[in-house]
Design a protein around this motif. Structure first.
Motif, PDB file in Angstrom:
ATOM      1  N   GLU A   1      -3.715  -3.545   8.330  1.00 50.95           N
ATOM      2  CA  GLU A   1      -2.656  -3.026   9.336  1.00 50.95           C
ATOM      3  C   GLU A   1      -2.335  -1.825   8.501  1.00 50.95           C
ATOM      4  N   THR A   2      -1.751  -0.701   8.910  1.00 52.85           N
ATOM      5  CA  THR A   2      -1.350   0.240   8.342  1.00 52.85           C
ATOM      6  C   THR A   2       0.408   0.696   9.522  1.00 52.85           C
ATOM      7  N   ALA A   3       1.292   0.934   9.483  1.00 47.07           N
ATOM      8  CA  ALA A   3       2.750   1.428   9.529  1.00 47.07           C
ATOM      9  C   ALA A   3       3.590   2.066   9.405  1.00 47.07           C
ATOM     10  N   THR A   4       4.131   2.554   9.795  1.00 43.95           N
ATOM     11  CA  THR A   4       5.397   3.109  10.220  1.00 43.95           C
ATOM     12  C   THR A   4       6.860   2.883   9.498  1.00 43.95           C
TER      13      THR A   4
ATOM     14  N   PRO B   1      11.912   5.776   4.627  1.00 40.66           N
ATOM     15  CA  PRO B   1      12.385   6.220   6.441  1.00 40.66           C
ATOM     16  C   PRO B   1      10.472   6.537   6.464  1.00 40.66           C
ATOM     17  N   ASP B   2       9.843   6.481   7.310  1.00 39.70           N
ATOM     18  CA  ASP B   2       8.863   7.531   7.834  1.00 39.70           C
ATOM     19  C   ASP B   2       7.474   7.370   6.670  1.00 39.70           C
ATOM     20  N   ALA B   3       7.446   6.883   5.876  1.00 44.42           N
ATOM     21  CA  ALA B   3       6.420   6.078   4.705  1.00 44.42           C
ATOM     22  C   ALA B   3       5.783   5.354   4.780  1.00 44.42           C
TER      23      ALA B   3
ATOM     24  N   ARG C   1      11.833  -2.790   8.775  1.00 46.68           N
ATOM     25  CA  ARG C   1      11.526  -3.029  10.064  1.00 46.68           C
ATOM     26  C   ARG C   1      10.159  -1.394  10.083  1.00 46.68           C
ATOM     27  N   VAL C   2       9.241  -1.946  10.117  1.00 49.16           N
ATOM     28  CA  VAL C   2       8.424  -1.278  11.029  1.00 49.16           C
ATOM     29  C   VAL C   2       7.685  -0.466  12.107  1.00 49.16           C
ATOM     30  N   ARG C   3       7.111   0.623  13.049  1.00 49.32           N
ATOM     31  CA  ARG C   3       6.692   0.518  13.300  1.00 49.32           C
ATOM     32  C   ARG C   3       4.950   0.889  13.434  1.00 49.32           C
ATOM     33  N   SER C   4       4.621  -0.341  14.528  1.00 51.36           N
ATOM     34  CA  SER C   4       3.213  -0.014  14.205  1.00 51.36           C
ATOM     35  C   SER C   4       2.358   0.528  14.799  1.00 51.36           C
ATOM     36  N   ASN C   5       1.572   1.696  14.334  1.00 51.52           N
ATOM     37  CA  ASN C   5       0.876   2.322  14.285  1.00 51.52           C
ATOM     38  C   ASN C   5      -0.016   2.567  15.810  1.00 51.52           C
ATOM     39  N   THR C   6       0.164   1.315  15.955  1.00 51.40           N
ATOM     40  CA  THR C   6      -1.356   1.334  17.206  1.00 51.40           C
ATOM     41  C   THR C   6      -0.470  -0.070  18.484  1.00 51.40           C
ATOM     42  N   GLU C   7       0.761   0.712  17.934  1.00 54.99           N
ATOM     43  CA  GLU C   7       1.638   0.448  18.644  1.00 54.99           C
ATOM     44  C   GLU C   7       1.901   0.823  20.274  1.00 54.99           C
TER      45      GLU C   7
END
Lengths: 110, 640
Positions: A11-14, A35-37, A71-77
């Protein structure tokens, strides 16, 4: 909002932010944890920990305690609700694939 | 466009050197290939391998590899930024800023960046360029980048950074012409400069803004990152597999020792025969009497008993070299991290501990990559338990003499290999237990983060492997020619005094037991008799405090000086004089005891106190004595 350890393998996240002591944070940022990576959980070590993450074309292993503070934001969230969750589960595979393709493309054109 | 010709503002005016250039420094992120380049440019043989943190202190050499004997090149430990994070990085920053006492301030900089990950690596360019020194940017591994479809516009990049940029491959030595060209340009008077372009650098020290700047630069200059190494990932999916990973790790370790025994032993035996024949050839050339005895039975027997193990040690180093150069070592660190963290040791301790399998001295220096001081000291204190290559001659001699060459699993696994692995394991367990004791008492600290960069796999080059072996052989021969030779001569002398009156009024050598050395041996015998050691072994234990392999040469000399065992092969001589229990106990003693003055010296230097090496010596000796005592009694009870 979640942390790096929540990512499933593949899984990939931002990346949003690092909640770590300054020196560690600075060090990680120089390794590409900014950030944003885009961070992908690549694989777990045989003992289940540390986990190898792909970021900026590099592979970097982090122990759970460190990854927990990133902390990340899941790209599928984006999807919400039970139905959406069910749907997103079905779509997860396709999306993950598309996502990696997009990133590869983005990486290639960058 | 060329910043390299700018005279640095802080050039000391009182030192107008000819050409204005004398010291050049190599800097770059970890594992970007600085040391490989250093070796190319100087013709020296600095240690290189495929993992971050191989270089932990500055090294200097003349740039004779590119015909510039007049210039000093400094190789530095890799850094990600100029904000020092660990001891080794501090060295780099101090040298670069001219703050390192005893190291000349650099006049020019060669910035080495790995072109496979240029965006991230460019982050280091900002603070380095801000120093204002003439800088040449070398994009290393550009051959690999291009073969994987990466692209880079060096002219645009040079314009953007205001510094010359060249693509090179340090491994293959291509593109290095740029270096002398750059150095010549630096020597030109400032008048030859072209108009400077204004370089906008990010806010220094802020990682996020530096990263944004680096990303912009790489985008504007059309950098196309190479495709990620599919092969590395595929390999990792096997080598880091939940089940296959650890199994393969084990198979690799066992395989290495099997080969060291099954191929190495015959090689060593053959080499031993050659050495013995050489001694036999020289013997008639010397007058019979004390000189013949000194040269052949004393010095040559002592030295050759150690030299014999050269083929096996080189084989072992060949394997270590392959593992290090391929990039597998970092994976092994990942597999072993679970064990390391149970003991409380820092995850970064693994690489120093692994390199201690060669020698504890560089391993202790490699602990400088560990940021936390307590973690670093704990690692330093347990490092000498790892089985270094100096123990190998002792183990091999005793195993060949006492352990039968039985095999299991259709000949795939030998009893001798099992014993050898057991000894390595014993050292490892002692290290881990000691680490746990230290980390849960006097060296307690909060858990440090484990951040490990996994390098891509690379095929080791024959050149690099060959260089390692030549260097290793040199170290081994030098040791034999200095420490071992002098100890051997000293022993021979002590074994031949005081002279006793013989028949016809001639003075002859005393019986070995009545010589000075024999008296010394008998004096300490009571302390070691419970371990199953005789007084000759006792002498060996004393002399081998200098270096472990001295044990073997001491045995060679003592049994060579004894008329009863003079003609025997050392293995047979030992076999007649020791029990199985004593022999195994002796191996255990060597697994645990701190028999190495070089290690003690480096521990003192790195911890800056005599307290730590003293504690370490006492603890290791206690463990060695107790372990040997227990093993002697158990083995004797079992096999009698």
């Amino acid at each position: 909002m979640s942390v790096l350890t929540d990512l499933r393998i593949g899984e990939t996240a931002t990346l949003i932010a690092l909640d770590l002591p300054d020196s560690v944070q600075n060090f990680l940022m120089h390794m590409g944890f900014v950030p944003d990576a885009q961070v992908t959980a690549l694989r777990k070590a045989p003992a289940g920990d540390p986990t190898v993450y792909a970021i900026d074309g590099m592979e970097i292993a982090l122990r759970r305690e460190t990854a927990q503070s990133i902390r990340v934001r899941s790209n599928t969230e984006t999807a919400t609700g039970a139905v959406a969750a069910e749907l997103s589960k079905i779509a997860a595979n396709t999306r993950a694939e598309a996502q990696t393709e997009i990133h590869e493309f983005a990486g290639a054109t960058r | 466009m060329n910043a390299c010709c700018e005279t640095p503002a802080f050039e000391p005016p009182q030192a107008p050197r000819s050409g204005g250039l004398s010291t050049v420094v190599l800097i770059g992120p970890p594992n970007s290939g600085k040391s490989t380049l250093f070796n190319r440019l100087t013709g020296l043989r600095q240690k290189v391998a495929n993992y971050p943190g191989v270089t932990v202190e500055q090294r200097m050499g003349l740039m004779s590899g590119v015909g510039r004997d007049d210039l000093t090149l400094i190789d530095l430990p890799g850094v990600y930024s100029l904000t020092p994070y660990s001891e080794d990085a501090r060295v780099s920053v101090d040298v670069l800023k001219g703050k390192m006492p005893g190291t000349p301030k650099p006049d020019a900089v060669l910035l080495v960046l790995d072109s496979l990950h240029l965006t991230r690596q460019l982050m280091l360019a900002a603070p380095v360029l801000a120093l204002g020194l003439p800088t040449l940017i070398l994009l290393n591994m550009s051959d690999v980048m291009e073969s994987r479809g990466g692209k880079i516009d060096t002219l645009k990049l040079a314009k953007e950074l205001g510094a010359p940029v060249a693509q090179i491959s340090a491994v293959h030595g291509s593109g290095l012409d740029a270096v002398p060209l750059f150095l010549n340009q630096c020597a030109l008077p400032p008048a030859a400069k072209k108009a400077e372009q204004l370089l906008t650098l990010p806010v220094l020290g802020n990682a996020a803004s530096t990263h944004r700047w680096a990303a912009q630069v790489s985008r504007r200059t059309g950098y196309k990152a190479p495709l990620s190494a599919e092969n590395s990932r595929k390999l990792d999916s096997i080598l880091l597999h939940r089940i296959w990973g650890p199994l393969l790790f084990l198979a690799v370790v066992i395989g290495v020792f099997e080969v060291v025994f099954s191929i190495g032993q015959p090689l060593s035996d053959g080499f031993g025969d050659v050495l013995a024949k050489m001694g036999a050839l020289v013997r008639p050339l010397l007058p019979a009497g004390w000189l013949q005895s000194l040269v052949i039975d004393g010095a040559w027997k002592g030295i050759s008993s150690v030299l014999v193990f050269l083929p096996q040690i080189l084989l072992l180093f060949l394997f270590i070299g392959i593992l290090e150069d391929s990039g597998y070592l970092a994976r092994a660190a990942l597999i072993a991290d679970r064990v390391m963290r149970t003991t409380g040791l820092n995850g970064k301790a693994f690489i120093p501990l692994l390199s201690a399998y060669a020698c504890a001295v560089p391993a202790i220096m490699a602990t400088r990559t560990i940021e936390n001081k307590r973690d670093r000291f704990a690692t330093i204190l347990v490092t000498p338990f790892m089985t270094c290559s100096a123990r190998l001659p002792v183990y091999m001699l005793l195993i060949a003499a006492f352990i039968p060459a039985k095999t299991f699993l259709h000949g795939f696994l030998g009893l001798q290999t099992i014993v050898m692995l057991g000894l390595y394991l014993a050292g490892f367990v002692a290290a881990m237990t000691t680490a746990w004791l230290l980390k849960s008492s006097i060296l307690k600290s909060s858990e440090a983060p484990f951040i490990l960069e996994l390098p891509q796999y690379r095929m080791p080059t024959l050149r690099s492997l060959g260089m390692r072996l030549v260097d290793r052989a040199k170290v081994f021969m030098r040791q034999a020619g200095t420490v071992i030779l002098s100890v051997t001569l000293g022993l021979w002398l002590l074994a031949h005094i005081p002279p006793v009156p013989g028949p016809g009024g001639h003075y002859t050598a005393p019986e070995l037991a009545d010589s000075v050395i024999g008296k010394m041996g008998h004096f300490i015998e009571p302390a070691i008799a419970p371990l199953g050691f005789n007084w000759k072994v006792g002498i060996g234990l004393i002399s081998s405090v200098l270096a472990r392999e001295v044990m073997v040469s001491t045995m060679g000399t003592l049994y060579g000086a004894d008329p009863e065992t003079q003609t025997m092969h050392l293995q047979n001589a030992l076999h007649t004089d020791m029990t199985l229990g004593g022999a195994v106990a002796l191996m255990i003693f060597f697994a645990f005891a701190m028999q190495c003055t070089s290690t003690m010296a480096v521990v003192r230097r790195e911890t800056n106190s005599w307290k730590w090496p003293a504690v370490q010596f006492a603890w290791m000796l206690t463990l060695a004595w107790t372990g040997a005592f227990a093993v002697n009694h158990i083995i004797t009870a079992l096999f009698g």
